[in-house]
Design a protein around this motif. Structure first.
Motif, PDB file in Angstrom:
ATOM      1  N   GLN A  90       0.814  -1.205   0.000  1.00  0.00           N
ATOM      2  CA  GLN A  90       0.000   0.000   0.000  1.00  0.00           C
ATOM      3  C   GLN A  90       0.854   1.264   0.000  1.00  0.00           C
ATOM      4  O   GLN A  90       2.024   1.255   0.412  1.00  0.00           O
ATOM      5  CB  GLN A  90      -0.913   0.025   1.231  1.00  0.00           C
ATOM      6  N   TYR A  91       0.257   2.341  -0.482  1.00  0.00           N
ATOM      7  CA  TYR A  91       0.851   3.673  -0.413  1.00  0.00           C
ATOM      8  C   TYR A  91       0.260   4.412   0.783  1.00  0.00           C
ATOM      9  O   TYR A  91      -0.905   4.197   1.132  1.00  0.00           O
ATOM     10  CB  TYR A  91       0.560   4.451  -1.694  1.00  0.00           C
ATOM     11  N   HIS A  92       1.065   5.280   1.373  1.00  0.00           N
ATOM     12  CA  HIS A  92       0.621   6.051   2.534  1.00  0.00           C
ATOM     13  C   HIS A  92       1.038   7.510   2.365  1.00  0.00           C
ATOM     14  O   HIS A  92       2.100   7.808   1.815  1.00  0.00           O
ATOM     15  CB  HIS A  92       1.241   5.502   3.822  1.00  0.00           C
ATOM     16  N   VAL A  93       0.200   8.416   2.840  1.00  0.00           N
ATOM     17  CA  VAL A  93       0.506   9.851   2.846  1.00  0.00           C
ATOM     18  C   VAL A  93       0.431  10.340   4.289  1.00  0.00           C
ATOM     19  O   VAL A  93      -0.607  10.204   4.940  1.00  0.00           O
ATOM     20  CB  VAL A  93      -0.473  10.647   1.960  1.00  0.00           C
ATOM     21  N   ASN A  94       1.518  10.902   4.784  1.00  0.00           N
ATOM     22  CA  ASN A  94       1.547  11.334   6.185  1.00  0.00           C
ATOM     23  C   ASN A  94       1.253  12.832   6.315  1.00  0.00           C
ATOM     24  O   ASN A  94       0.923  13.510   5.330  1.00  0.00           O
ATOM     25  CB  ASN A  94       2.883  10.968   6.846  1.00  0.00           C
ATOM     26  N   ASP A  95       1.413  13.337   7.515  1.00  0.00           N
ATOM     27  CA  ASP A  95       1.059  14.725   7.817  1.00  0.00           C
ATOM     28  C   ASP A  95       1.996  15.747   7.172  1.00  0.00           C
ATOM     29  O   ASP A  95       1.743  16.965   7.257  1.00  0.00           O
ATOM     30  CB  ASP A  95       1.039  14.942   9.335  1.00  0.00           C
ATOM     31  N   ASN A  96       3.073  15.290   6.560  1.00  0.00           N
ATOM     32  CA  ASN A  96       3.964  16.223   5.867  1.00  0.00           C
ATOM     33  C   ASN A  96       3.360  16.773   4.581  1.00  0.00           C
ATOM     34  O   ASN A  96       3.871  17.728   3.996  1.00  0.00           O
ATOM     35  CB  ASN A  96       5.288  15.533   5.527  1.00  0.00           C
ATOM     36  N   CYS A  97       2.271  16.163   4.138  1.00  0.00           N
ATOM     37  CA  CYS A  97       1.629  16.598   2.881  1.00  0.00           C
ATOM     38  C   CYS A  97       1.165  18.048   3.002  1.00  0.00           C
ATOM     39  O   CYS A  97       0.480  18.429   3.955  1.00  0.00           O
ATOM     40  CB  CYS A  97       0.437  15.685   2.579  1.00  0.00           C
ATOM     41  N   ILE A  98       1.526  18.853   2.004  1.00  0.00           N
ATOM     42  CA  ILE A  98       1.144  20.267   1.989  1.00  0.00           C
ATOM     43  C   ILE A  98       0.107  20.556   0.904  1.00  0.00           C
ATOM     44  O   ILE A  98      -0.153  21.717   0.570  1.00  0.00           O
ATOM     45  CB  ILE A  98       2.389  21.158   1.780  1.00  0.00           C
ATOM     46  N   SER A  99      -0.458  19.499   0.325  1.00  0.00           N
ATOM     47  CA  SER A  99      -1.508  19.625  -0.706  1.00  0.00           C
ATOM     48  C   SER A  99      -1.065  20.514  -1.862  1.00  0.00           C
ATOM     49  O   SER A  99      -1.824  21.357  -2.350  1.00  0.00           O
ATOM     50  CB  SER A  99      -2.795  20.182  -0.073  1.00  0.00           C
ATOM     51  N   CYS A 100       0.167  20.307  -2.302  1.00  0.00           N
ATOM     52  CA  CYS A 100       0.698  21.122  -3.402  1.00  0.00           C
ATOM     53  C   CYS A 100       0.180  20.683  -4.773  1.00  0.00           C
ATOM     54  O   CYS A 100       0.279  21.424  -5.751  1.00  0.00           O
ATOM     55  CB  CYS A 100       2.228  21.082  -3.394  1.00  0.00           C
TER      56      CYS A 100
END
Length: 293
Positions: free
Chosen positions: A231-241
């Motif tokens: 699976q792929y995961h997106v953590n809280d570092n995402c800035i929705s760029c």
């Protein structure tokens, strides 16, 4: 599982080489291309994960879709439990990573797409992605159950009338090397050649049109993306760029849906993420958070 995930990261950095290597080892009987013959040994009872034609002179194993149709189209069975179980095993472990790394016809389309030309987005054609599910359900399975002859047998409808991989890997090489096959070519060969040419032309301008809109094997593995171990995961570092969405040629917004049906796990989103917010693992703990499109 951590070591396997790290190994896949190394393969991801050299994805085309990985694709080419897998296409080679699944079609290892190279001399058969010159002889115009097909390997029919014991390994042909085993399926490869990706779309690879049984009739390819070099093929060492069988295609799962072709094997499924061969069983369903017989007079004794309406469902191919062994082949389906094998595909479920592949899908449960990897999901559509198989499409991204282990499918010879996916690799072929990737190479064609590298031809220099103007490239077009397929987002406006997203509704066509449901076509492959129709083909999986009806053409691959139900046609084989209900459209039978007097003896209760059915043609492998997808392989016979639609699949461009069959003509690319099987029909063309065999006809070039075998005079008797050349003499028997007819309208069906012409039809399949037209389909193949259409896919080739479209693949120059659009990314993987066959995978997106036609492939029943891709449709099957797409469903396993929701529960596969990889699976792929997106953590809280995402800035929705939005960079992951823009780079994705399969029209997936990784920041919003890490289990998207169309994601082939190619890893391009990971490479462009400015905050390293996207990661992969063989952990699949939060099934209650799965979002269905």
């Amino acid at each position: 599982m951590g070591k396997l995930s790290n190994l896949l990261e190394k393969f991801r950095d050299k994805r085309n080489l990985t694709q080419g290597f897998f296409a080679l080892i699944t079609n290892i009987h190279i001399p058969n291309f010159l002889k115009g013959t097909i390997y029919t040994g014991k390994l042909k009872s085993v399926c490869v994960p990706g779309l690879n034609c049984y009739s390819c002179p070099g093929a060492a194993l069988s295609c799962p879709i072709g094997s499924f149709q061969a069983v369903v189209g017989s007079s004794k069975f309406n469902f191919a439990y062994y082949v389906t179980g094998l595909m479920l095993l592949f899908g449960t472990i990897f999901g559509r990573l198989i499409c991204g790394f282990l499918c010879p016809f996916g690799f072929f389309q990737d190479l064609i797409h590298k031809i220099s030309s103007k490239k077009f987005s397929t987002r406006r054609f997203s509704f066509l992605k449901y076509t492959k599910y129709f083909i999986l359900l009806f053409v691959v399975w139900l046609f084989g159950v209900f459209l039978t002859d007097k003896l209760g047998a059915a043609s492998p409808y997808f392989c016979k009338y639609i699949c461009p991989q069959g003509i690319l890997e099987g029909g063309i090489p065999l006809s070039l090397a075998n005079k008797s096959i050349r003499a028997a070519l007819g309208n069906l060969f012409l039809l399949k050649s037209i389909i193949l040419m259409a896919i080739i032309i479209l693949s120059i301008f659009l990314y993987r049109p066959f995978c997106k809109y036609v492939c029943p094997l891709g449709a099957f593995y797409a469903l396993t993306n929701k529960f596969s171990f990889y699976q792929y995961h997106v953590n809280d570092n995402c800035i929705s760029c939005g960079k992951c969405k823009r780079i994705c040629k399969m029209d997936v917004d990784m920041s919003k849906n890490q289990r998207a049906l169309e994601c082939i796990r190619c890893g391009e989103c990971i490479k462009v993420c400015p905050t390293s917010a996207i990661s992969t693992s063989f952990k699949n703990n939060n099934l209650e958070e799965v979002k269905y499109e």
